[in-house]
Design an enzyme around this catalytic site. Structure first.
Site, PDB file in Angstrom:
ATOM      1  N   LYS A 121       0.815  -1.213   0.000  1.00 36.48           N
ATOM      2  CA  LYS A 121       0.000   0.000   0.000  1.00 36.48           C
ATOM      3  C   LYS A 121       0.853   1.270   0.000  1.00 36.48           C
ATOM      4  O   LYS A 121       0.406   2.310  -0.458  1.00 36.48           O
ATOM      5  CB  LYS A 121      -0.977  -0.015   1.177  1.00 36.48           C
ATOM      6  CG  LYS A 121      -2.038  -1.096   0.971  1.00 36.48           C
ATOM      7  CD  LYS A 121      -3.142  -1.058   1.999  1.00 36.48           C
ATOM      8  CE  LYS A 121      -4.266  -2.017   1.628  1.00 36.48           C
ATOM      9  NZ  LYS A 121      -3.881  -3.442   1.775  1.00 36.48           N
TER      10      LYS A 121
HETATM   11  C1  LIG Z   1      -4.524  -4.487   1.255  1.00 38.07           C
HETATM   12  C2  LIG Z   1      -3.775  -5.779   1.165  1.00 38.07           C
HETATM   13  C3  LIG Z   1      -4.184  -6.814   0.283  1.00 38.07           C
HETATM   14  C4  LIG Z   1      -5.431  -6.714  -0.558  1.00 38.07           C
HETATM   15  O1  LIG Z   1      -5.322  -5.758  -1.589  1.00 38.07           O
HETATM   16  P1  LIG Z   1      -6.631  -5.230  -2.336  1.00 38.07           P
HETATM   17  O2  LIG Z   1      -6.166  -4.093  -3.139  1.00 38.07           O
HETATM   18  O3  LIG Z   1      -7.601  -4.844  -1.252  1.00 38.07           O
HETATM   19  O4  LIG Z   1      -7.157  -6.368  -3.158  1.00 38.07           O
HETATM   20  C5  LIG Z   1      -3.413  -7.958   0.217  1.00 38.07           C
HETATM   21  N1  LIG Z   1      -2.325  -8.120   1.005  1.00 38.07           N
HETATM   22  C6  LIG Z   1      -1.907  -7.162   1.856  1.00 38.07           C
HETATM   23  C7  LIG Z   1      -0.710  -7.403   2.688  1.00 38.07           C
HETATM   24  C8  LIG Z   1      -2.615  -5.961   1.973  1.00 38.07           C
HETATM   25  O5  LIG Z   1      -2.195  -5.012   2.822  1.00 38.07           O
END
Ligand SMILES: *Cc1c(COP(=O)(O)O)cnc(C)c1O
Length: 479
Positions: A121
């Site tokens: 993220k």
């Molecule tokens: C947010 C997240 C996901 C999921 O991603 P999306 O964009 O919601 O599909 C998967 N793995 C981790 C470690 C995350 O922080």
């Protein structure tokens, strides 16, 4: 470039907006999600040029190239400077920013988790922090970001916005539910503009409070409340870049294709892959990996999209994929249905609200999910996760986190000879230490800069799950 809502009427272009108009917004006023009017097309010559841009000038310059196609209301020099400020080795740990790691014949990991909070993220949120600061300064405005997190989103948002002028963050999280490492990451921030609120309740309580505050339009306007959740178009757009960077690392020429497997929850990460594919990046398959919360896997197998009740949402060892509905999924359905906004509206605003589900299983468009858009899917469980973490460590000496393990497990079921499969690494194992110990019988590796963070002083306010209490707190901390 203009943006439209996934629920917009087809022949009405009066409410289309430019990038900076939607940057600080969440949902479109009609409840839909913003998408560009069209996907810019990358021809062979451009892809060849980008290959050289990435390998000689680096990720920031590639990001500038991609973003320029979507943003025409920030001067080019400013946009380039924002990209250069964001994607540095100092912030992301390596000069390549998203290095590719070869596991075995045809299988790669793309490292997206070396940013400040050790989850993918950061890739988008760090850019968002700089874009917000830039745009707020240009307008002479301020913004108070109110969010709910079960871990990764909140810390990525806080590390992106800390110390930024014009922005405050009020982040609610369920008291005692995040891993000790995640709590330490967030609560040890001492920046004036970052406010941690630990709520006596579960994640859904936090989310409900955020919704309730946002629905109080007068409060929202008075206190300039905004969000940074995964439906924000700028986050999705920033993620498109690393699909190009992954492709350019795994291939020598544009005639080659690659596939991606993406550990998925809200469909934000993989939706960026869909956008990259629509732009013409030679992607063969986009494989959605889910955990026990298999809303998306079910849809891609059957055509039925069935939102789960919160009581039916499993608490798993890949918690950032524990979702009851996939908030970005509407974007893909919009494309799948030939950008028929009226139909999207009837599915998401009416059918889902009434029946909690809709069924496209017999719709000819549904078959195109696999054929025309390359989507496939698979599911992984706690036992799969443990086995995959163990096998990956024993065979390759590589320690992966629980979410990435879901990806690797599902990727193996979709390998095709001659097509490199790239699994997106979405977090580092240190964030989910308990499951790593369960799988490997030892503690995960810890990057040196996180040594001892659990012992740092914490800055957090504990609160009942009470909307008025949150409002009072915000009011008190906004001069
Ligand atoms: C947010 C997240 C996901 C999921 O991603 P999306 O964009 O919601 O599909 C998967 N793995 C981790 C470690 C995350 O922080």
């Amino acid at each position: 470039m203009k943006y439209l809502s996934t629920r917009a009427a087809a022949n009405d272009s009066t409410d289309r907006k430019r990038f900076c108009e939607i940057l600080l917004e969440g949902l479109a006023p009609d409840g839909g999600l913003y998408l560009p009017e069209r996907y810019p097309q990358i021809d062979d010559a451009t892809l060849t040029r980008w290959r050289s841009v990435y390998h000689t000038q680096g990720y920031a310059e590639l990001a500038f190239e991609v973003l320029s196609l979507y943003i025409d209301d920030i001067p080019a020099d400013d946009l380039r400077a924002l990209c250069e400020k964001t994607y540095t080795a100092a912030v992301f740990g390596t000069g390549e920013i998203v290095p590719l790691r070869h596991l075995e014949e045809g299988l790669y990991l793309e490292a997206l988790s070396n940013g400040p909070t050790l989850a993918f993220k950061d890739m988008a949120m760090q850019l968002l922090g700089n874009l917000f600061e830039y745009e707020l300064a240009r307008r002479g405005e301020e913004l108070n970001i109110l969010g709910a997190t079960s871990g990764d989103t909140g810390s990525a948002a806080e590390y992106a916005m800390r110390g930024k002028k014009g922005v405050r963050v009020f982040m609610t999280s369920p008291f005692g539910r995040m891993s000790p490492f995640q709590q330490a990451q967030m609560f040890s921030l001492m920046d004036e503009n970052i406010h941690n609120i630990a709520v006596d309740g579960v994640f859904d309580d936090c989310q409900d409070m955020v919704k309730a505050v946002s629905n109080d339009l007068e409060f929202k306007r008075k206190y300039k409340i905004g969000t940074v959740n995964s439906i924000n178009w700028a986050r999705l757009m920033a993620q498109v870049v690393y699909y190009f960077a992954g492709y350019l690392q795994a291939t020598q020429s544009n005639s080659e294709k690659v596939s991606f497997t993406v550990p998925s929850g809200n469909f934000g990460n993989i939706c960026a892959g869909h956008v990259a594919r629509m732009m013409g990046l030679p992607i063969d398959k986009l494989v959605v990996a889910t955990n026990e919360n298999d809303v998306l896997d079910e849809f891609l197998r059957t055509g039925v999209y069935r939102v789960r009740a919160s009581a039916d949402t499993h608490e798993t060892s890949s918690p950032s994929m524990d979702i009851s509905k996939a908030s970005n999924f509407e974007r893909f359905v919009f494309d799948l249905l030939g950008r028929d906004g009226a139909r999207v509206k009837s599915l998401f605003a009416d059918a889902l609200a009434q029946d909690g589900q809709f069924d496209l299983g017999t719709d000819p468009a549904f078959k195109q999910a696999a054929i025309r858009y390359g989507f496939e899917s698979g599911k992984s469980t706690h036992a799969d996760r443990l086995a995959t973490i163990k096998a990956t460590f024993e065979r390759f000496g590589v320690m992966i986190d629980t979410h990435t393990a879901d990806g690797v497990k599902v990727a193996r079921e979709h390998l095709q000879p001659g097509v490199p499969m790239i699994v997106l690494e979405t977090a580092l194992p240190i964030k989910f230490a308990a499951t790593i110990v369960e799988a490997l019988g030892r503690e995960p590796d810890r990057p040196a800069r996180f040594e001892g963070i659990e012992a740092l002083p914490k800055r957090v306010t504990r609160m009942a799950a009470d909307v008025d209490a949150v409002k009072a707190y915000i009011a008190q901390h906004c001069p």
